[in-house]
Enzyme design. Structure first.
Site, PDB file in Angstrom:
ATOM      1  N   GLN A   1       0.827  -1.215   0.000  1.00 57.34           N
ATOM      2  CA  GLN A   1       0.000   0.000   0.000  1.00 57.34           C
ATOM      3  C   GLN A   1       0.861   1.266   0.000  1.00 57.34           C
ATOM      4  O   GLN A   1       0.494   2.273  -0.609  1.00 57.34           O
ATOM      5  CB  GLN A   1      -0.938  -0.001   1.205  1.00 57.34           C
ATOM      6  CG  GLN A   1      -1.971  -1.125   1.140  1.00 57.34           C
ATOM      7  CD  GLN A   1      -3.053  -0.949   2.174  1.00 57.34           C
ATOM      8  OE1 GLN A   1      -3.867  -0.035   2.103  1.00 57.34           O
ATOM      9  NE2 GLN A   1      -3.064  -1.836   3.163  1.00 57.34           N
TER      10      GLN A   1
ATOM     11  N   LYS B   1      -1.830  -8.841   1.488  1.00 60.43           N
ATOM     12  CA  LYS B   1      -2.039  -9.998   2.344  1.00 60.43           C
ATOM     13  C   LYS B   1      -3.145  -9.824   3.387  1.00 60.43           C
ATOM     14  O   LYS B   1      -3.459 -10.749   4.145  1.00 60.43           O
ATOM     15  CB  LYS B   1      -0.713 -10.313   3.056  1.00 60.43           C
ATOM     16  CG  LYS B   1      -0.594 -11.746   3.513  1.00 60.43           C
ATOM     17  CD  LYS B   1       0.809 -12.039   3.979  1.00 60.43           C
ATOM     18  CE  LYS B   1       0.872 -13.422   4.620  1.00 60.43           C
ATOM     19  NZ  LYS B   1       2.224 -13.697   5.118  1.00 60.43           N
ATOM     20  N   GLU B   2      -3.730  -8.644   3.465  1.00 62.37           N
ATOM     21  CA  GLU B   2      -4.642  -8.319   4.559  1.00 62.37           C
ATOM     22  C   GLU B   2      -5.772  -9.332   4.724  1.00 62.37           C
ATOM     23  O   GLU B   2      -6.102  -9.738   5.839  1.00 62.37           O
ATOM     24  CB  GLU B   2      -5.237  -6.917   4.350  1.00 62.37           C
ATOM     25  CG  GLU B   2      -4.281  -5.780   4.650  1.00 62.37           C
ATOM     26  CD  GLU B   2      -3.248  -5.513   3.568  1.00 62.37           C
ATOM     27  OE1 GLU B   2      -3.146  -6.291   2.608  1.00 62.37           O
ATOM     28  OE2 GLU B   2      -2.532  -4.511   3.696  1.00 62.37           O
ATOM     29  N   ALA B   3      -6.382  -9.748   3.589  1.00 63.19           N
ATOM     30  CA  ALA B   3      -7.541 -10.648   3.688  1.00 63.19           C
ATOM     31  C   ALA B   3      -7.158 -11.976   4.332  1.00 63.19           C
ATOM     32  O   ALA B   3      -7.987 -12.618   4.991  1.00 63.19           O
ATOM     33  CB  ALA B   3      -8.150 -10.870   2.310  1.00 63.19           C
TER      34      ALA B   3
ATOM     35  N   PHE C   1      -5.477 -12.293   6.836  1.00 64.54           N
ATOM     36  CA  PHE C   1      -5.576 -12.076   8.287  1.00 64.54           C
ATOM     37  C   PHE C   1      -7.015 -11.743   8.692  1.00 64.54           C
ATOM     38  O   PHE C   1      -7.269 -11.340   9.825  1.00 64.54           O
ATOM     39  CB  PHE C   1      -4.662 -10.920   8.721  1.00 64.54           C
ATOM     40  CG  PHE C   1      -3.197 -11.217   8.610  1.00 64.54           C
ATOM     41  CD1 PHE C   1      -2.541 -11.919   9.623  1.00 64.54           C
ATOM     42  CD2 PHE C   1      -2.463 -10.818   7.519  1.00 64.54           C
ATOM     43  CE1 PHE C   1      -1.178 -12.196   9.532  1.00 64.54           C
ATOM     44  CE2 PHE C   1      -1.110 -11.085   7.412  1.00 64.54           C
ATOM     45  CZ  PHE C   1      -0.463 -11.788   8.421  1.00 64.54           C
TER      46      PHE C   1
END
Ligand code: CAA
Length: 278
Positions: A142, A161-163, A165
């Protein structure tokens, strides 16, 4: 030339505590993510300090380069931020969790402070360039997306990679990602959290330039020199004009072009008058 000294309590000390270095040389500011032993993982302090750099940047600066020390651009959020205790000396994210309106407002304010570390990189008076080598994961991806341009080494690897987590990307990356790659590809990248190579990044328009790792610094310097060849107020006017194009209708954008061009002619004529005859 200004090199900040990392003395405790000084701006340099705050930078070091945030895992950052700032080097200002005339019209070029270089911000370096400087925790290579943690692959430049970032904490809330990194983002609030980035925001402070933006607020206090000398107005002589026209190009801001964001780079990473060591093999990775950034491994994203410091995973310690996900622990109940959080990062030492920083507010724990767990302490902000709660569904009530006051708790939501407090959490919203904290994320807004973090986002301010990213949004200033799109200001019209500067051009920001991410110099990406190695991994740019989550918040690191980002941060690269927050910059106007991305110069990328052949070993670069981008991953949203956020999703994975159970989270969403919330550090202002979703708009530039969708603007650059389109909604279907953005959805695929965010939901699969797969890694995008430098070659694919160029294909997806996530990278303007891809070069061998040894040539990254030279490529950034060349680009910076080219960007500085245009007068400062012209560069700002062009950036402001192009930045509004996607949100405008053709008629609105044509009007914006006229207004900007009249300003340019007036400024150039004013400069000629001030310069006097001969
Ligand atoms: N937070 C804290 N420490 C990290 C870190 C992170 N995000 N990433 C790496 N480190 C640490 C490692 O724990 C390791 O520490 P030790 O030496 O004490 O063991 C050190 O940095 C070096 O890491 P590696 O040995 O793993 O280095 P590598 O070069 O083999 O791999 C990497 C690099 C692929 C980036 C790998 O470290 C990695 O996958 N890191 C985690 C990435 C991640 O999941 N980030 C979160 C993304 S989500 C996000 O950013 C936004 C959000 O809001 C959720």
């Amino acid at each position: 030339m200004t090199d900040t000294a990392p003395a405790a309590g000084s701006p340099g000390g705050a930078l070091a505590a945030a895992g950052l270095r700032l080097h200002i040389d005339g019209a070029v500011a270089t911000i370096t993510l400087a925790r290579p032993e943690r692959r430049n993982a970032m904490t809330g302090r990194t983002w609030t300090e980035l925001a402070r750099i933006g607020r206090t940047l000398p107005d002589t600066v026209r190009v801001v380069v964001v780079a990473g020390d060591g093999p990775s651009f950034s491994a994203g959020i410091d995973l310690a931020m996900f622990s109940p205790a959080g990062v030492e000396g920083e507010r724990s994210l767990h302490s902000l969790v709660g569904a009530g309106p006051e708790q939501r407002a407090a959490f919203d304010a904290v994320i807004a402070e973090f986002q301010a570390g990213f949004t200033w990189l799109r200001r019209p008076d500067i051009v920001s360039v991410a110099a990406v080598r190695g991994h740019a994961i989550g918040a690191g991806f980002q941060l690269a997306l927050a910059c106007d341009l991305r110069v990328v080494a052949e070993d670069a690897a981008f991953c949203m990679k956020e999703a994975a987590f159970g989270l969403v990307p919330d550090l202002t990356g979703t708009k530039p990602l969708v603007d650059l790659v389109g909604l279907p590809r953005a959805l695929e990248l965010c939901l699969t959290a797969r890694t995008v190579s430098a070659a694919e990044a160029r294909e997806l328009r996530l990278a303007e330039v891809v070069v061998p790792g040894a040539e990254l610094d030279a490529a950034v310097s060349d680009l910076t020199a080219a960007l500085l060849a245009v007068p400062a107020d012209t560069a700002s006017a062009v950036k402001a004009l192009l930045s509004q194009a996607q949100g405008n209708t053709l008629e609105q954008q044509a009007g914006a072009e006229r207004a900007a061009q009249i300003d340019r002619f007036n400024a150039l004529a004013g400069a000629a008058v001030e310069g006097g005859p001969g």
